[in-house]
Design a protein around this motif. Structure first.
Motif, PDB file in Angstrom:
ATOM      1  N   ALA A 101     110.956  59.836   3.703  1.00 48.14           N
ATOM      2  CA  ALA A 101     110.590  60.806   4.272  1.00 48.14           C
ATOM      3  C   ALA A 101     110.220  60.495   5.667  1.00 48.14           C
ATOM      4  O   ALA A 101     110.349  58.963   6.323  1.00 48.14           O
ATOM      5  CB  ALA A 101     108.768  60.543   3.605  1.00 48.14           C
ATOM      6  N   VAL A 102     110.340  61.061   6.671  1.00 47.77           N
ATOM      7  CA  VAL A 102     110.877  61.154   7.824  1.00 47.77           C
ATOM      8  C   VAL A 102     109.924  61.984   8.887  1.00 47.77           C
ATOM      9  O   VAL A 102     109.690  62.538   8.706  1.00 47.77           O
ATOM     10  CB  VAL A 102     112.326  61.279   8.228  1.00 47.77           C
ATOM     11  CG1 VAL A 102     113.307  60.403   7.853  1.00 47.77           C
ATOM     12  CG2 VAL A 102     112.607  62.513   8.113  1.00 47.77           C
ATOM     13  N   ILE A 103     109.636  61.502   9.959  1.00 45.06           N
ATOM     14  CA  ILE A 103     108.962  62.306  11.498  1.00 45.06           C
ATOM     15  C   ILE A 103     109.846  61.665  12.194  1.00 45.06           C
ATOM     16  O   ILE A 103     110.642  61.228  12.529  1.00 45.06           O
ATOM     17  CB  ILE A 103     107.402  61.392  11.332  1.00 45.06           C
ATOM     18  CG1 ILE A 103     107.498  60.390  11.694  1.00 45.06           C
ATOM     19  CG2 ILE A 103     106.894  62.113   9.788  1.00 45.06           C
ATOM     20  CD1 ILE A 103     106.009  59.778  12.280  1.00 45.06           C
ATOM     21  N   PRO A 104     109.835  62.725  13.514  1.00 42.44           N
ATOM     22  CA  PRO A 104     110.241  62.233  14.878  1.00 42.44           C
ATOM     23  C   PRO A 104     109.705  61.565  15.488  1.00 42.44           C
ATOM     24  O   PRO A 104     108.185  61.334  15.728  1.00 42.44           O
ATOM     25  CB  PRO A 104     110.579  64.372  15.273  1.00 42.44           C
ATOM     26  CG  PRO A 104     109.493  64.211  14.428  1.00 42.44           C
ATOM     27  CD  PRO A 104     108.853  64.110  13.041  1.00 42.44           C
ATOM     28  N   LEU A 105     110.173  60.763  16.335  1.00 43.04           N
ATOM     29  CA  LEU A 105     110.038  59.176  17.218  1.00 43.04           C
ATOM     30  C   LEU A 105     110.248  59.823  18.342  1.00 43.04           C
ATOM     31  O   LEU A 105     111.439  60.496  18.881  1.00 43.04           O
ATOM     32  CB  LEU A 105     110.421  58.569  16.651  1.00 43.04           C
ATOM     33  CG  LEU A 105     109.250  57.659  15.208  1.00 43.04           C
ATOM     34  CD1 LEU A 105     109.722  56.121  15.560  1.00 43.04           C
ATOM     35  CD2 LEU A 105     107.811  58.123  15.072  1.00 43.04           C
TER      36      LEU A 105
ATOM     37  N   HIS B 218      94.450  64.801   7.748  1.00 39.68           N
ATOM     38  CA  HIS B 218      95.453  63.971   8.007  1.00 39.68           C
ATOM     39  C   HIS B 218      96.628  65.128   7.261  1.00 39.68           C
ATOM     40  O   HIS B 218      97.498  65.204   6.899  1.00 39.68           O
ATOM     41  CB  HIS B 218      95.603  63.445   6.310  1.00 39.68           C
ATOM     42  CG  HIS B 218      94.747  62.422   7.047  1.00 39.68           C
ATOM     43  ND1 HIS B 218      94.098  61.318   5.632  1.00 39.68           N
ATOM     44  CD2 HIS B 218      94.535  61.680   7.740  1.00 39.68           C
ATOM     45  CE1 HIS B 218      93.362  60.004   6.425  1.00 39.68           C
ATOM     46  NE2 HIS B 218      93.414  60.418   7.352  1.00 39.68           N
ATOM     47  N   GLY B 219      96.181  66.503   7.931  1.00 43.52           N
ATOM     48  CA  GLY B 219      97.588  67.465   7.493  1.00 43.52           C
ATOM     49  C   GLY B 219      96.771  68.722   7.343  1.00 43.52           C
ATOM     50  O   GLY B 219      98.123  69.722   6.857  1.00 43.52           O
ATOM     51  N   GLU B 220      95.914  68.940   6.789  1.00 40.29           N
ATOM     52  CA  GLU B 220      95.862  69.719   5.838  1.00 40.29           C
ATOM     53  C   GLU B 220      95.078  71.340   6.807  1.00 40.29           C
ATOM     54  O   GLU B 220      95.075  72.438   5.476  1.00 40.29           O
ATOM     55  CB  GLU B 220      93.932  69.001   5.432  1.00 40.29           C
ATOM     56  CG  GLU B 220      93.628  67.879   4.712  1.00 40.29           C
ATOM     57  CD  GLU B 220      93.415  66.849   5.322  1.00 40.29           C
ATOM     58  OE1 GLU B 220      93.524  65.664   4.316  1.00 40.29           O
ATOM     59  OE2 GLU B 220      93.537  66.770   6.046  1.00 40.29           O
ATOM     60  N   CYS B 221      95.113  70.860   7.734  1.00 39.61           N
ATOM     61  CA  CYS B 221      95.244  71.841   8.327  1.00 39.61           C
ATOM     62  C   CYS B 221      96.523  73.144   8.758  1.00 39.61           C
ATOM     63  O   CYS B 221      96.752  74.244   9.152  1.00 39.61           O
ATOM     64  CB  CYS B 221      94.657  71.313  10.124  1.00 39.61           C
ATOM     65  SG  CYS B 221      95.661  71.020  10.607  1.00 39.61           S
ATOM     66  N   GLY B 222      98.029  72.698   8.686  1.00 36.25           N
ATOM     67  CA  GLY B 222      99.077  72.570   8.791  1.00 36.25           C
ATOM     68  C   GLY B 222      99.867  72.936   9.289  1.00 36.25           C
ATOM     69  O   GLY B 222     100.827  73.274   9.325  1.00 36.25           O
ATOM     70  N   ARG B 223      98.935  72.116  10.610  1.00 33.10           N
ATOM     71  CA  ARG B 223     100.230  72.599  11.343  1.00 33.10           C
ATOM     72  C   ARG B 223     100.380  70.540  11.921  1.00 33.10           C
ATOM     73  O   ARG B 223      99.668  69.931  10.598  1.00 33.10           O
ATOM     74  CB  ARG B 223      99.030  72.448  12.863  1.00 33.10           C
ATOM     75  CG  ARG B 223      98.307  73.892  13.192  1.00 33.10           C
ATOM     76  CD  ARG B 223      97.776  73.391  14.263  1.00 33.10           C
ATOM     77  NE  ARG B 223      95.902  72.978  13.844  1.00 33.10           N
ATOM     78  CZ  ARG B 223      95.190  73.261  14.788  1.00 33.10           C
ATOM     79  NH1 ARG B 223      94.971  73.485  15.661  1.00 33.10           N
ATOM     80  NH2 ARG B 223      93.784  72.414  14.096  1.00 33.10           N
ATOM     81  N   PHE B 224     101.803  70.621  12.481  1.00 35.53           N
ATOM     82  CA  PHE B 224     102.211  69.302  12.607  1.00 35.53           C
ATOM     83  C   PHE B 224     101.184  68.588  13.875  1.00 35.53           C
ATOM     84  O   PHE B 224     100.576  69.290  14.944  1.00 35.53           O
ATOM     85  CB  PHE B 224     103.120  69.242  13.330  1.00 35.53           C
ATOM     86  CG  PHE B 224     104.542  70.279  12.636  1.00 35.53           C
ATOM     87  CD1 PHE B 224     104.536  70.237  10.827  1.00 35.53           C
ATOM     88  CD2 PHE B 224     105.489  71.108  13.061  1.00 35.53           C
ATOM     89  CE1 PHE B 224     105.035  70.943   9.761  1.00 35.53           C
ATOM     90  CE2 PHE B 224     106.723  71.789  11.672  1.00 35.53           C
ATOM     91  CZ  PHE B 224     106.115  71.555  10.533  1.00 35.53           C
ATOM     92  N   GLY B 225     102.049  67.179  13.738  1.00 36.64           N
ATOM     93  CA  GLY B 225     101.426  66.170  14.653  1.00 36.64           C
ATOM     94  C   GLY B 225     100.005  65.376  13.925  1.00 36.64           C
ATOM     95  O   GLY B 225      99.254  65.163  14.735  1.00 36.64           O
TER      96      GLY B 225
ATOM     97  N   SER C  81     112.423  71.838  11.058  1.00 34.42           N
ATOM     98  CA  SER C  81     110.804  72.422  11.437  1.00 34.42           C
ATOM     99  C   SER C  81     110.233  71.426  12.756  1.00 34.42           C
ATOM    100  O   SER C  81     110.175  71.330  13.381  1.00 34.42           O
ATOM    101  CB  SER C  81     110.233  72.711  11.022  1.00 34.42           C
ATOM    102  OG  SER C  81     110.846  74.110  10.818  1.00 34.42           O
ATOM    103  N   LEU C  82     109.957  70.353  12.469  1.00 30.51           N
ATOM    104  CA  LEU C  82     109.844  69.070  13.267  1.00 30.51           C
ATOM    105  C   LEU C  82     109.792  68.855  14.376  1.00 30.51           C
ATOM    106  O   LEU C  82     109.685  68.318  14.683  1.00 30.51           O
ATOM    107  CB  LEU C  82     109.473  67.672  11.805  1.00 30.51           C
ATOM    108  CG  LEU C  82     108.374  67.396  10.950  1.00 30.51           C
ATOM    109  CD1 LEU C  82     108.435  66.687   9.493  1.00 30.51           C
ATOM    110  CD2 LEU C  82     106.935  67.350  11.549  1.00 30.51           C
TER     111      LEU C  82
END
Length: 293
Positions: free
Chosen positions: A25-29, A56-63, A78-79
């Motif tokens: 699992a990845v995220i942009p840095l 922890h992301g429950e809001c549905g937005r990135f970040g 999308s990320l």
């Protein structure tokens, strides 16, 4: 954005998608190795009374940092589309299927962290397996190890030895191919196609939190046995499996594992684990220490 930055972002996305194909699992840095997406809550007022944990992301937005991590190609695209300045990617640790544990052998402290790890291996009689190894721009190394699914390995800095940091649950590793202000992360020759090797059981126990120094004396299984039970009873949410696994390993190592299965299971249930979860964790500890559950 400069052409070189666009190329770096395109390459980072390609590397991230390739990692996701391997179940990582990845995220942009960003170039600073930090998550490239800012928190959507940064301008919000302090949490209302009664809200005990951050979003922890429950809001549905990135970040949300490592909580955004995904293996889904569409979500990853999308990320990165939301983070056009990303030049690298992070790999979340502790998630299935690999339950990745990162051993970060740093060079910034002026100590030989690789030698320190070899010394630990000699002292505690474990072998450092051949595994994916990522070379950092500063001359350090990241060793990728796979942990058991029912054990939560915490992050730590120089707890094992100076210069050895551990990336566990809630942490991330900079992925190979990422570009930073100090250079590019690369995979060591001959390790790119390897899968993360299983973490040696002895090393795994060293990565878990130590027990408290003082424990009451038990009436049935002896002071040490009751101490292990009390160690499990003192667990808070987020450390229940970790404490249970550590206590069960110690029990089997000391020859009192079978006698403590039920007391440890009852203690774990008191902390909120189900009986099935507790017994599975104890069985895992038995296998790790060379016993049959």
């Amino acid at each position: 954005m400069a052409t070189t930055d666009r190329q770096a972002s395109t390459l980072a996305l390609a590397h991230a998608l390739s990692a996701a194909e391997r179940g990582l699992a990845v995220i942009p840095l960003s170039r600073t190795k930090l998550p490239a997406l800012r928190s959507p809550h940064r301008d919000e007022p302090a949490p209302r009374t009664g809200r005990s944990t951050p979003c922890h992301g429950e809001c549905g937005r990135f970040g949300h940092g490592v909580h955004d991590a995904s293996t889904d190609p569409a979500r990853i695209r999308s990320l990165f589309a939301s983070a056009p300045g990303a030049t690298g990617y992070g790999i979340a640790c502790g998630l299935p299927p690999h339950h990745l544990i990162g051993v970060d052998l740093d060079t910034k402290t002026g100590t030989d962290s690789s030698a320190a790890l070899r010394e630990l291996a000699l002292r505690h009689l474990f072998t450092i397996p051949a595994t994916v190894t990522v070379l950092t721009p500063s001359g350090g190394r990241h060793l990728w190890l796979s942990g058991p699914p029912d054990v939560v390995v915490p992050n730590s800095a120089s707890r094992l030895a100076p210069g050895i940091d551990i990336r566990g649950a809630g942490g991330y590793l900079v992925g190979p191919g990422s570009r930073t202000d100090h250079g590019t992360y690369t995979t060591a020759p001959g390790t790119a196609r390897l899968s993360p090797a299983a973490c040696p059981p002895t090393l795994l126990r060293l990565l878990l939190p130590p027990p408290r120094a003082h424990h009451p004396t038990p009436p049935s299984t002896g002071g040490h046995g009751q101490g292990l039970v009390q160690f499990v009873l003192a667990a808070h949410e987020g450390q229940r499996n970790t404490r249970l696994f550590w206590a069960a390993c110690r029990a089997y190592e000391d020859g009192i594992g079978p006698a403590l299965v039920d007391p440890l299971t009852d203690a774990a249930r008191t902390t909120g684990l189900s009986e099935r979860e507790a017994r599975a964790t104890i069985a895992s500890a038995a296998r790790m220490t060379g016993h049959h559950p």
